[in-house]
Enzyme design. Structure first.
Site, PDB file in Angstrom:
ATOM      1  N   SER A  62      50.562  38.590  55.133  1.00 32.00           N
ATOM      2  CA  SER A  62      49.465  37.813  55.525  1.00 32.00           C
ATOM      3  C   SER A  62      49.381  37.872  57.124  1.00 32.00           C
ATOM      4  O   SER A  62      49.749  38.925  57.842  1.00 32.00           O
ATOM      5  CB  SER A  62      49.516  36.634  55.122  1.00 32.00           C
ATOM      6  OG  SER A  62      48.156  35.831  55.240  1.00 32.00           O
ATOM      7  N   GLU A 122      40.768  39.329  48.547  1.00 30.03           N
ATOM      8  CA  GLU A 122      41.479  38.804  49.770  1.00 30.03           C
ATOM      9  C   GLU A 122      40.661  37.479  50.107  1.00 30.03           C
ATOM     10  O   GLU A 122      41.138  36.535  50.758  1.00 30.03           O
ATOM     11  CB  GLU A 122      41.526  39.612  50.799  1.00 30.03           C
ATOM     12  CG  GLU A 122      42.495  40.707  50.706  1.00 30.03           C
ATOM     13  CD  GLU A 122      44.062  40.269  50.800  1.00 30.03           C
ATOM     14  OE1 GLU A 122      44.302  39.127  50.833  1.00 30.03           O
ATOM     15  OE2 GLU A 122      44.938  41.094  50.852  1.00 30.03           O
ATOM     16  N   HIS A 151      44.293  36.379  47.523  1.00 29.22           N
ATOM     17  CA  HIS A 151      45.365  36.624  48.678  1.00 29.22           C
ATOM     18  C   HIS A 151      46.507  35.919  48.274  1.00 29.22           C
ATOM     19  O   HIS A 151      46.603  34.913  47.810  1.00 29.22           O
ATOM     20  CB  HIS A 151      44.575  36.067  49.806  1.00 29.22           C
ATOM     21  CG  HIS A 151      45.670  36.066  51.161  1.00 29.22           C
ATOM     22  ND1 HIS A 151      45.863  37.291  51.820  1.00 29.22           N
ATOM     23  CD2 HIS A 151      46.128  35.129  51.841  1.00 29.22           C
ATOM     24  CE1 HIS A 151      46.639  37.063  52.703  1.00 29.22           C
ATOM     25  NE2 HIS A 151      46.619  35.732  52.902  1.00 29.22           N
TER      26      HIS A 151
END
Length: 543
Positions: free
Chosen positions: A222, A351, A460
């Site tokens: 990330s 995501e 995510h």
């Protein structure tokens, strides 16, 4: 960007033997014995960023002297508290999901936080010359801590594979809103500078722990993955021998702009800290260095976060400051040099679902179009019209993908999730690949694990257990750190060969649920839509 949950270390329960010792300069560091591994935690890698050093680039330590207890993590850096503002903007189902994802004990943070952690095989010595996996955590540049990740898992698995590695992680300065004052003071994107200072520490000291400073792989997830690619772009692509490989989970150079485009947020931050009289002048940092850490934390909390109504446009992203990041990220991808090192980069399938929860009161096509126009394009309706056609409101086309009309908690949720995930994750990765696959080895993946998760799908951060489980991505990572090839000679019978990504074949590894857990697929999904998104983002980067 991510919220990491459920990966707290349990080192203390594994202590079994005499405390290991490492000598650095004239300092004696006592670590933890954990059976097959040893950990040295909370070692300062730079001077504390307090007082006059607050909001300045990291400064090198003086040589270490005396005894040092390296048996506990240092604190996280001062950071924003993830709260759920404006609950009226959130669908009730989305609110419950979001509360669940944000649950967990609060992090202990402090300004004196620049510390590094090393986990090594217990039999490593100063002549072992083992590859190094240098981990950078995520958290949207707003939050995060190295203590949330168990590096011992990686090292133990590397021993089982017969390919031992050393694991390194750091705590680093998190983002703060940046404006014209930042450019004038030359102190933007401090977290990237902390990461680089940590890499310099590795060059100087990692051999003492059994690591090889010439075999460093930078690795993150990330915001940590975005940081990995930032390190590849910094100094006009000159890695300076600090790393030889890069592994980026859910993050590529974002479509972000300049510090001046964040000015309104900087004004809010400065005013909330009590320094409003110094706005638009470098002297604002003199004032900010005099206020308390509590004032800084309160100022951070006065600005939006990833789970505000503006979601991924919260304004904490890296921005061009003229020094650390000379130009907007994606312009650097197109026009600057990139460190020529082997790269693994991939994403989760869904995501955007996590970031579409906080604006889930958007329920009509008109509201969706108004939101995208105002938040993503500063009111330029003509700029976003192509996106509306590329991302229709048919829930069967939205995210979570391949779930038909399921999970569409509002008529626009899956549409918002799809467009958001492509803006922040898939489109930047493909743009980056268009550049780097021509010059260096690149491997890509997509994780569809947990695709059946209600509302979120393969959301995510859902690929973190595939590595820190350990899971099947762990082996690929260890081989990549060791040989610069995720396949290696010891691929087991349950794994498949991971092909190199090229613009001609665009083959990628797929992590799947079910009896067939790994497969090879094509990186051609939503090709037209993501192409439209790349063009939009280049012309209209986020603040």
């Amino acid at each position: 960007m991510s919220i990491q949950c459920g990966y707290l270390l349990a080192f203390a329960a594994a202590i079994c033997c005499a405390y290991p010792i490492v000598v650095l300069d004239n300092g004696t560091f006592t670590g933890l014995a954990l059976g097959e591994t040893e950990a040295f935690l909370g070692i300062p890698f730079a001077q504390p960023p307090v007082g006059d050093l607050r909001f300045r680039p990291p400064q090198s330590n003086e040589p270490y002297t005396g005894p040092f207890n390296a048996t506990a993590f240092g604190p996280a850096c001062v950071q924003q508290t993830f709260i759920i503002p404006e609950e009226s903007n959130i669908n009730p189902v989305a609110l419950e999901v979001l509360k669940l994802r944000l649950s967990g004990p609060p992090l202990i943070d402090d300004e004196d936080c620049l510390s590094i952690n090393v986990v090594r095989p217990a039999n490593a010595t100063s002549v072992s010359k083992l590859p190094v996996a240098y981990w950078i955590y995520g958290g949207g540049f707003e939050t995060g801590a190295s203590s949330m990740f168990n590096g011992s898992v990686i090292v133990k698995r590397s021993l089982e594979l017969g390919m031992p590695v050393v694991f390194v992680s750091i705590s680093l300065t998190l983002g703060f809103p940046m404006g014209i004052e930042t450019r004038k003071a030359g102190n933007g994107n401090l977290g990237f500078l902390d990461q680089r200072q940590g890499l310099r520490w590795v060059q100087k000291y990692i051999a003492k722990f059994g690591g090889d400073p010439t075999k460093v792989m930078i690795w993150g997830e990330s915001a940590g993955a975005i940081s990995v690619t930032a390190q590849m772009l910094m100094d006009d692509g000159n890695a300076g021998g600090l790393f030889r490989a890069a592994f980026a989970q859910s993050g590529s150079p974002l479509a972000t702009s300049t510090v001046e485009d964040n000015q309104a947020l900087m004004d809010t931050f400065v005013d909330a800290a009590g320094c409003g009289k110094e706005l638009r002048s470098p002297s604002v940092f003199t004032c900010l260095r005099d206020v308390s850490a509590e004032d800084i934390r309160a100022a951070m909390n006065a600005t939006p976060n990833l789970f505000s109504f503006t979601s991924v446009a919260a304004g904490w992203n890296p921005a061009a400051d003229g020094v650390t990041i000379p130009a907007p990220f994606q312009q650097m991808v197109l026009h600057s040099n990139v460190a020529n090192v082997p790269l693994i980069s991939g994403n989760c399938d869904d995501e955007g679902t996590l970031f579409a929860l906080s604006n889930s009161n958007i329920t009509t096509s008109s509201e969706f179009e108004d939101y995208i126009t105002e938040v993503w394009a500063a009111g330029d309706r003509a700029a976003v019209e192509p996106l509306f056609a590329a991302y229709p409101e048919d829930p069967a086309l939205g995210s979570p993908y391949e779930t038909g009309i399921a999970n569409n908690i509002t008529p626009q949720f899956k549409r918002m999730a799809s467009i958001t995930g492509d803006l922040i994750f898939q489109a930047p990765r493909r743009l980056f690949f268009n550049r780097v696959v021509k010059t260096q080895p690149v491997f890509s993946y997509i994780s569809k694990r947990m695709n059946s998760s209600p509302v979120l799908g393969a959301f995510h951060t859902s690929d973190l257990p595939i590595v820190y489980g350990p899971g099947d991505m762990t082996d690929y990572l260890i081989r990549f750190a060791t040989t610069l090839d995720p396949n290696g000679a010891n691929t087991n019978a349950t794994e498949i060969y991971w092909p190199r990504y090229t613009l001609e074949t665009r083959r990628m590894l797929m992590f799947l649920d079910g009896n067939i857990s790994l497969a090879i697929g094509d990186d051609t999904f939503r090709e037209e839509a993501i192409g439209t998104m790349i063009e939009f983002a280049l012309a209209h980067p986020l603040p």
